[in-house]
Design an enzyme around this catalytic site. Sequence first.
Site, PDB file in Angstrom:
ATOM      1  N   ASP A  23      -9.222 -29.160 -19.186  1.00 42.49           N
ATOM      2  CA  ASP A  23      -9.346 -27.807 -18.655  1.00 42.49           C
ATOM      3  C   ASP A  23      -8.731 -26.858 -19.682  1.00 42.49           C
ATOM      4  OD1 ASP A  23      -9.686 -25.688 -16.665  1.00 42.49           O
ATOM      5  OD2 ASP A  23      -7.518 -25.834 -16.372  1.00 42.49           O
ATOM      6  N   ASP A  25      -7.608 -22.897 -19.177  1.00 43.97           N
ATOM      7  CA  ASP A  25      -6.555 -21.969 -18.769  1.00 43.97           C
ATOM      8  C   ASP A  25      -5.425 -22.676 -18.029  1.00 43.97           C
ATOM      9  OD1 ASP A  25      -8.231 -20.092 -19.824  1.00 43.97           O
ATOM     10  OD2 ASP A  25      -8.875 -19.249 -17.916  1.00 43.97           O
TER      11      ASP A  25
END
Length: 248
Positions: A23, A25
């Site tokens: 992922d 952020d």
Amino acid sequence: MSERKAGAEAAGKVPSGNLALFDLDHTLVPFDSGMAWIRFLIRRGFLPADAEERHLAFCRLYVAGTLDIHAMHRSNMQPLLPVPRATLAQWQREFEIEMAPCIPAPSMAAVERHRANGDLCAIVTATTRLIAEPIARLFGIDELVATRPATVDGSPDAAFTGEIDGEPCFRHHKLSRVNEWLAARPGGSRTSLAEFGRSWFYSDSISDLPLLAAVSDPIAVCPDDRLRAHALQSGWPVLDWACASAGC
């Protein structure tokens, strides 16, 4: 092709048959890349100062679990529709330069470990591809599964419409988008997540639970409270690396 990828191929690195997904952020980077992009455009005088507050309102909905990602995407893309693609590409390059000091050493080291092992690495993010691409380049990751901005005729270089192309790379769609990406990879010998010997997914958010549950090695990174509780209950590793915002 990135310099890292070219170097690995020149060295004859044998793929491991494993897959490492990250992922973006608050996982690879300890901040919201969409907010970083908006602040970048505000500093250039392209967006008004209140654009930051509008984005924060969407972030609060995300935390509450009520975000309409299509509405958020439209809000982020609408001001960019009249901007020539060449200008956007230049802004992406400038954004990449500004973000370079914000990349945490621990997350870069994790990517490098997987790359050194010959694992196929990809970033999987709900962030629109336009924003995620410059940061993916900083990590030397060529494979990016992100929310795609739709274009007027479907070709990648055409004008944007402001809408999302296909399904957003968000919540349960992350899993389907990963399998879609694997099936479409040119020359890829493994066309679904299940075909990899081992697979990792690093994430901070409970919204990524469907993809976390689908890999062999789920890893919670600076997780939100719900994911931390789930990870601890399930015996998943929890990494608290570079969780501070780094001022970016």
